[in-house]
Design a protein around this motif. Structure first.
Motif, short mmCIF file in Angstrom:
data_model
loop_
_atom_site.label_atom_id
_atom_site.label_comp_id
_atom_site.label_asym_id
_atom_site.label_seq_id
_atom_site.Cartn_x
_atom_site.Cartn_y
_atom_site.Cartn_z
N ARG A 161 0.85 -1.18 0.00
CA ARG A 161 0.00 0.00 0.00
C ARG A 161 0.90 1.24 0.00
NH1 ARG A 161 -5.04 1.85 3.35
NH2 ARG A 161 -4.51 4.03 3.66
N HIS A 203 -5.27 6.60 -1.16
CA HIS A 203 -4.28 5.54 -1.00
C HIS A 203 -4.45 4.56 -2.16
CE1 HIS A 203 -7.77 3.56 0.87
NE2 HIS A 203 -7.20 2.42 0.51
N GLY A 225 -6.79 9.13 -5.75
CA GLY A 225 -7.27 8.48 -4.53
C GLY A 225 -6.42 8.89 -3.35
N ASP A 279 0.19 5.58 0.52
CA ASP A 279 -0.76 6.66 0.77
C ASP A 279 -0.39 7.83 -0.13
OD1 ASP A 279 -2.17 5.26 2.75
OD2 ASP A 279 -0.76 5.90 4.30
N PRO A 334 -8.46 3.11 -4.03
CA PRO A 334 -9.02 2.77 -2.73
C PRO A 334 -10.25 1.88 -2.79
CG PRO A 334 -8.75 5.16 -2.95
CD PRO A 334 -8.41 4.55 -4.27
#
Length: 160
Positions: free
Chosen positions: A48, A121, A119, A50, A145
């Motif tokens: 992931r 993340h 987005g 951010d 996301p």
């Protein structure tokens, strides 16, 4: 003889912690990108990132830069290959398998940008398609996301 599906290979906590340190800390560029590993198994890797102002590629739309997408797909593709390679060499100690990272290098990388990267993340996944004695290949996905597929990638890596 049991198949892998019935007897999945589990990577040890010691190996997984070393793997995380390499990808999240020792590869400083991944740290700059904010790459965080979510799941690491021989079957696939998930990470992931951010969204941050430093990653914007188009200021008017707050889209993530295409180079960031390419870099995280490359990173996660190599991670999938390394996790699959580790599973092939469970006879070695975790530290010995982690030493294999020193030989890893990208040979070829293809990225298809399907939708704008907008987005707060993003989720990145990869699976190793094949890992031989010298070359490994992987397929990657970059999703928003809500799970919307935004970019895909395919890559080959030297592993020896």
């Amino acid at each position: 003889m049991p198949t892998r599906a019935h007897n999945p290979i589990v990577l040890e906590p010691e190996y997984l912690e070393g793997f995380r340190q390499i990808y999240e800390e020792k590869i400083v560029f991944n740290q700059t990108l904010g790459l965080k590993l979510v799941r690491v198994t021989p079957e696939g890797v998930e990470a992931r990132i951010d969204m941050r102002p430093e990653l914007v590629g188009h200021f008017a739309y707050n889209r993530i830069h295409g180079g960031v997408i390419s870099a995280v797909l490359d990173a996660i593709g190599s991670a999938a290959v390394m996790a699959a390679l580790a599973a092939k060499h469970m006879d070695e100690t975790p530290s010995k398998r982690l030493e294999r990272f020193a030989k890893l290098g990208t040979i070829d990388l293809r990225v298809d940008y399907l939708r704008p990267g907008i987005g707060d993340h993003f989720r990145i996944t990869a699976q190793a398609l094949r890992v031989g004695s010298r070359v490994g290949s992987s397929r990657m996905e970059f999703c928003g996301p809500d799970g919307t597929l935004m970019s895909t990638g395919a890559a080959a890596y030297i592993v020896s």
